[in-house]
Every structure is written in C-alpha cells, then in structure tokens.
Design a protein around this motif. Sequence first.
Motif, PDB file in Angstrom:
ATOM      1  N   LEU A 183      44.666  38.144  49.299  1.00 26.90           N
ATOM      2  CA  LEU A 183      44.360  38.974  48.132  1.00 26.90           C
ATOM      3  C   LEU A 183      45.440  40.020  47.880  1.00 26.90           C
ATOM      4  CD1 LEU A 183      40.497  39.652  48.043  1.00 26.90           C
ATOM      5  CD2 LEU A 183      41.933  38.648  46.260  1.00 26.90           C
ATOM      6  N   ASN A 184      45.910  40.690  48.936  1.00 27.58           N
ATOM      7  CA  ASN A 184      46.972  41.672  48.754  1.00 27.58           C
ATOM      8  C   ASN A 184      48.242  41.010  48.230  1.00 27.58           C
ATOM      9  OD1 ASN A 184      45.959  44.222  49.260  1.00 27.58           O
ATOM     10  ND2 ASN A 184      46.281  44.107  51.459  1.00 27.58           N
ATOM     11  N   THR A 185      48.533  39.819  48.736  1.00 21.36           N
ATOM     12  CA  THR A 185      49.714  39.090  48.274  1.00 21.36           C
ATOM     13  C   THR A 185      49.556  38.705  46.807  1.00 21.36           C
ATOM     14  OG1 THR A 185      49.868  38.180  50.511  1.00 21.36           O
ATOM     15  CG2 THR A 185      51.285  37.215  48.849  1.00 21.36           C
ATOM     16  N   PHE A 186      48.353  38.268  46.440  1.00 23.70           N
ATOM     17  CA  PHE A 186      48.084  37.898  45.048  1.00 23.70           C
ATOM     18  C   PHE A 186      48.193  39.113  44.132  1.00 23.70           C
ATOM     19  CE2 PHE A 186      44.897  37.484  41.600  1.00 23.70           C
ATOM     20  CZ  PHE A 186      45.457  36.419  40.916  1.00 23.70           C
ATOM     21  N   PHE A 187      47.594  40.232  44.544  1.00 18.33           N
ATOM     22  CA  PHE A 187      47.684  41.457  43.746  1.00 18.33           C
ATOM     23  C   PHE A 187      49.147  41.850  43.538  1.00 18.33           C
ATOM     24  CE2 PHE A 187      43.330  42.846  45.597  1.00 18.33           C
ATOM     25  CZ  PHE A 187      42.672  42.106  44.633  1.00 18.33           C
ATOM     26  N   ALA A 188      49.942  41.745  44.604  1.00 15.97           N
ATOM     27  CA  ALA A 188      51.355  42.113  44.514  1.00 15.97           C
ATOM     28  C   ALA A 188      52.107  41.208  43.540  1.00 15.97           C
ATOM     29  CB  ALA A 188      51.997  42.042  45.900  1.00 15.97           C
ATOM     30  N   VAL A 189      51.819  39.917  43.590  1.00 14.48           N
ATOM     31  CA  VAL A 189      52.464  38.966  42.679  1.00 14.48           C
ATOM     32  C   VAL A 189      52.143  39.300  41.234  1.00 14.48           C
ATOM     33  CG1 VAL A 189      52.422  36.556  41.881  1.00 14.48           C
ATOM     34  CG2 VAL A 189      52.643  37.059  44.319  1.00 14.48           C
ATOM     35  N   MET A 190      50.881  39.607  40.955  1.00 17.60           N
ATOM     36  CA  MET A 190      50.478  39.895  39.579  1.00 17.60           C
ATOM     37  C   MET A 190      51.053  41.214  39.069  1.00 17.60           C
ATOM     38  SD  MET A 190      49.108  37.133  38.988  1.00 17.60           S
ATOM     39  CE  MET A 190      49.222  37.617  37.269  1.00 17.60           C
ATOM     40  N   VAL A 191      51.094  42.222  39.927  1.00 15.60           N
ATOM     41  CA  VAL A 191      51.716  43.490  39.512  1.00 15.60           C
ATOM     42  C   VAL A 191      53.202  43.268  39.261  1.00 15.60           C
ATOM     43  CG1 VAL A 191      52.280  45.845  40.208  1.00 15.60           C
ATOM     44  CG2 VAL A 191      50.021  44.910  40.712  1.00 15.60           C
ATOM     45  N   GLY A 192      53.825  42.427  40.092  1.00 15.74           N
ATOM     46  CA  GLY A 192      55.233  42.103  39.885  1.00 15.74           C
ATOM     47  C   GLY A 192      55.473  41.444  38.537  1.00 15.74           C
ATOM     48  N   VAL A 239      46.252  41.247  31.907  1.00 20.58           N
ATOM     49  CA  VAL A 239      44.884  41.435  32.400  1.00 20.58           C
ATOM     50  C   VAL A 239      44.860  41.424  33.928  1.00 20.58           C
ATOM     51  CG1 VAL A 239      42.588  40.401  32.527  1.00 20.58           C
ATOM     52  CG2 VAL A 239      43.773  40.526  30.328  1.00 20.58           C
ATOM     53  N   LEU A 240      45.463  40.384  34.519  1.00 17.34           N
ATOM     54  CA  LEU A 240      45.458  40.276  35.977  1.00 17.34           C
ATOM     55  C   LEU A 240      46.329  41.352  36.626  1.00 17.34           C
ATOM     56  CD1 LEU A 240      45.677  36.397  36.510  1.00 17.34           C
ATOM     57  CD2 LEU A 240      43.675  37.873  36.714  1.00 17.34           C
ATOM     58  N   GLY A 241      47.417  41.722  35.950  1.00 23.74           N
ATOM     59  CA  GLY A 241      48.301  42.750  36.496  1.00 23.74           C
ATOM     60  C   GLY A 241      47.636  44.106  36.569  1.00 23.74           C
ATOM     61  N   PHE A 242      47.022  44.532  35.470  1.00 24.19           N
ATOM     62  CA  PHE A 242      46.339  45.829  35.463  1.00 24.19           C
ATOM     63  C   PHE A 242      45.113  45.815  36.377  1.00 24.19           C
ATOM     64  CE2 PHE A 242      48.583  46.561  31.334  1.00 24.19           C
ATOM     65  CZ  PHE A 242      49.219  47.743  31.703  1.00 24.19           C
ATOM     66  N   ALA A 243      44.412  44.670  36.403  1.00 23.59           N
ATOM     67  CA  ALA A 243      43.258  44.549  37.304  1.00 23.59           C
ATOM     68  C   ALA A 243      43.704  44.662  38.759  1.00 23.59           C
ATOM     69  CB  ALA A 243      42.549  43.217  37.063  1.00 23.59           C
ATOM     70  N   SER A 244      44.861  44.093  39.081  1.00 19.71           N
ATOM     71  CA  SER A 244      45.390  44.159  40.442  1.00 19.71           C
ATOM     72  C   SER A 244      45.784  45.582  40.819  1.00 19.71           C
ATOM     73  CB  SER A 244      46.598  43.224  40.582  1.00 19.71           C
ATOM     74  OG  SER A 244      46.226  41.877  40.392  1.00 19.71           O
ATOM     75  N   LEU A 245      46.343  46.300  39.857  1.00 18.32           N
ATOM     76  CA  LEU A 245      46.693  47.704  40.111  1.00 18.32           C
ATOM     77  C   LEU A 245      45.464  48.524  40.483  1.00 18.32           C
ATOM     78  CD1 LEU A 245      49.316  48.650  37.354  1.00 18.32           C
ATOM     79  CD2 LEU A 245      49.633  48.780  39.834  1.00 18.32           C
ATOM     80  N   ILE A 246      44.357  48.244  39.807  1.00 18.46           N
ATOM     81  CA  ILE A 246      43.107  48.954  40.082  1.00 18.46           C
ATOM     82  C   ILE A 246      42.502  48.489  41.402  1.00 18.46           C
ATOM     83  CG2 ILE A 246      40.745  49.337  39.249  1.00 18.46           C
ATOM     84  CD1 ILE A 246      41.871  48.958  36.386  1.00 18.46           C
ATOM     85  N   ALA A 247      42.592  47.186  41.649  1.00 21.94           N
ATOM     86  CA  ALA A 247      41.938  46.610  42.827  1.00 21.94           C
ATOM     87  C   ALA A 247      42.651  46.935  44.135  1.00 21.94           C
ATOM     88  CB  ALA A 247      41.841  45.089  42.669  1.00 21.94           C
ATOM     89  N   LEU A 248      43.958  47.122  44.102  1.00 26.37           N
ATOM     90  CA  LEU A 248      44.728  47.334  45.332  1.00 26.37           C
ATOM     91  C   LEU A 248      44.205  48.503  46.174  1.00 26.37           C
ATOM     92  CD1 LEU A 248      48.407  46.558  44.305  1.00 26.37           C
ATOM     93  CD2 LEU A 248      47.254  45.700  46.340  1.00 26.37           C
ATOM     94  N   PRO A 249      44.099  49.708  45.620  1.00 26.23           N
ATOM     95  CA  PRO A 249      43.611  50.823  46.440  1.00 26.23           C
ATOM     96  C   PRO A 249      42.150  50.660  46.859  1.00 26.23           C
ATOM     97  CG  PRO A 249      43.885  51.509  44.151  1.00 26.23           C
ATOM     98  CD  PRO A 249      44.493  50.165  44.273  1.00 26.23           C
ATOM     99  N   VAL A 250      41.343  50.012  46.000  1.00 26.80           N
ATOM    100  CA  VAL A 250      39.930  49.801  46.318  1.00 26.80           C
ATOM    101  C   VAL A 250      39.795  48.821  47.479  1.00 26.80           C
ATOM    102  CG1 VAL A 250      37.712  48.968  45.454  1.00 26.80           C
ATOM    103  CG2 VAL A 250      39.221  50.289  43.943  1.00 26.80           C
ATOM    104  N   TYR A 251      40.514  47.720  47.401  1.00 25.55           N
ATOM    105  CA  TYR A 251      40.449  46.680  48.432  1.00 25.55           C
ATOM    106  C   TYR A 251      40.977  47.184  49.775  1.00 25.55           C
ATOM    107  CZ  TYR A 251      41.538  42.292  50.855  1.00 25.55           C
ATOM    108  OH  TYR A 251      41.627  41.278  51.783  1.00 25.55           O
ATOM    109  N   ASN A 252      41.980  48.049  49.729  1.00 18.67           N
ATOM    110  CA  ASN A 252      42.614  48.525  50.965  1.00 18.67           C
ATOM    111  C   ASN A 252      42.056  49.850  51.470  1.00 18.67           C
ATOM    112  OD1 ASN A 252      45.064  46.631  51.583  1.00 18.67           O
ATOM    113  ND2 ASN A 252      45.084  46.922  49.365  1.00 18.67           N
ATOM    114  N   LYS A 253      41.041  50.374  50.787  1.00 21.38           N
ATOM    115  CA  LYS A 253      40.467  51.657  51.206  1.00 21.38           C
ATOM    116  C   LYS A 253      39.901  51.616  52.622  1.00 21.38           C
ATOM    117  CE  LYS A 253      37.411  55.357  49.615  1.00 21.38           C
ATOM    118  NZ  LYS A 253      36.462  55.787  48.562  1.00 21.38           N
TER     119      LYS A 253
END
Length: 338
Positions: free
Chosen positions: A81-90, A316-330
């Motif tokens: 998931l972290n790798t996917f979030f990073a790809v989408m933000v990229g 959509v996926l990029g902005f969602a990933s930006l929001i999800a990253l800190p939540v998922y890693n909290k």
Amino acid sequence: MPKLLKTIIKFICFLAIGLGLIWLVTRNQTEKDKLDIINSLQRANYWLIIPVMLVGVASHWYRAVRWKLLMVPIGYKPTTLNTFFAVMVGYLVNLAIPRLGEVTRCGIVARYEKVPADKLVGTMIAERAVDLLLLVLIMIGTVVVQIDLVGAFFTEHVVIPIQDKIGKVSGAKGWLLLLAVVVVVGLGLLGLRLLSRSKFGITIRNMARGVWTGFISIGKMERKGWFIFYSVLIWALYFTMMYLGFMCMEETRYLGLKAALAVLAFGSVGMIVTPGGMGAYQLIVQKTLMLYGVLETSAYAFGWIVWSAQTVLVMVLGFASLIALPVYNKPKAVAADR
C-alpha cells in the motif's frame, strides 16, 4: 536560485510547451472543425470509460508490486500500500513537472518505510530502464506487423528528414562539428576528473554507489520470473486500456488490435514530452489514428477523451494517496514514539 522558483519556472516552461502544441493544432481549424470535435465529444459513451479506468488502477497497482520486488534484494520489504501510494503521488507530481514525480515517490517510500533514498533511486532507474526497453520493443513490433502503414509514415516523417539534415552538412562543416564534439568531450572529462577530487565530488560518488546498488538489484532478484511477468502485464494492461477506449466512440469502435498497438506505442512518447502529455499526447494520437482512416477531428477528440480519463484517474488516486499516507502510517508513528 531558490528551489521553489526553479520548480515554478520548470512548470511554466513545460506548460507553455503543452499549450503551444494545442495552439498549433487548433489555430488552423475552421468553425466546422471545432463543431465536429465538440459533436464527437458529445456523442461519446463515457460509461465505457469506467472499464478503462479500472484497468488503469490495476496497472498502477502492479507497477507498485513490481517496484517492491526490486527493494527485496537490497534488504527492504515495504508494504504494498505504501508503495502504491508513492507511485500515485509520483504520477500526480508528474502532471506538473515531468520526471519530478520519480524523485517524489522515492522520497515517500524513504520517509515511511525507512529505505535509503539513493538506493530507491537506483531501483527506480532499473524499473524505468525495463519500461523503456519494452516500449522500444513495442514500437519495433508495431512497425514490423504493419510495415506498409506505420513503416511508411515513420520513414516519411522521421528517417527522411534526418537524412536531409545530414546531407546538408558539407565536408568543412562536418569536420568542424566533429572537432567541436571532441573539444566538448575533452573539457567534460577534464572537468569530471577535477570534480571527482573535491569534497562535493566524493559526496556525489557515494550517492552514485547507492544508486548503483539499487540499479543492480534487478540482477540479484530471486523472483526474476515474477518481475518479468509483472513488466509484461503492466504493458498488456496499458494495451487493454487503449483497445477498450476505442469502444467509447463510434468513429473508433471498428479499429482493431494493430491500431491500439500503434496508439499505445507512439502515444506513450507524448506522455513524456509535456506535463502529463498535455498537447503532445493528443497531437500524436490524432496523427496515428488518421493513418487508420479516422477523421482528423474525431481522432483529436479521441485523444482528449483518453488523456482526460487517464489524468482524472491519476488526480483522484494521487490526492487520495496523499490523504491516505499519514493515516495508514499513523500506527507506525505512534509505535515509534513509545
């Protein structure tokens, strides 16, 4: 020059290129042409874009899975998931400034998974090198399977212009050009030698070692078969997106697999040239589809439809990933503080 100012200047330059290409295409269009483009856009069945976007999500997911495989040989196992979030933000960052997104996604994984950034850059370079190789193979395959159509177009618009320019270089000019190349290369090598002995050069060399470590991780993988499978799967999904995209317009619905292959091969180049491919992608897709008998206006409209679908998906996926990253890693952050 401040880094932020450089970023803004790069964004403006790339945006200007994209807008310039759009202007070049539309400046000679008549009112009828513009009306035909609007009509093509209005007649399109946008519900059929949904399967295209779903396949797009799958391609991004498997890109993250493949990248993760490259990190295992260097001793790290980030979450998918972290790798996917990073790809989408990229990808999201690439919409503004091409290639900056690659650095961004490496920074995200380095932050949340504690993987050294220099080694991540190496894995990213290895991944891109494989993609470039596959793209070249797809281009070659596209020309080979329809040499009479695409091959003739490539010869007329690429090979012949290059030959003409080379032919215009006289003997004296040729020798002067060769001498200039030798001088530039010699000065460059001398500069690199002097730089390598400096403190800055030593720092760069250490960073290069880290990048090389990540790059050669592809050769140390235990699961090379899976890496090859995911690489082929990603491009197969891209191809599927293009073929399904043909279904949304009556003017392109009759096109076959060869046309989808050509649009994928040449359209991919357009995605690299400008931010998110804006302007360049639509132009290349238009010229490619016209080879298959699609009207100029309809071909241009199709380019905008496919580009818009891909861009909306990334946003959509990029902005969602930006929001999800800190939540998922909290939970990790809380556990580290204890």
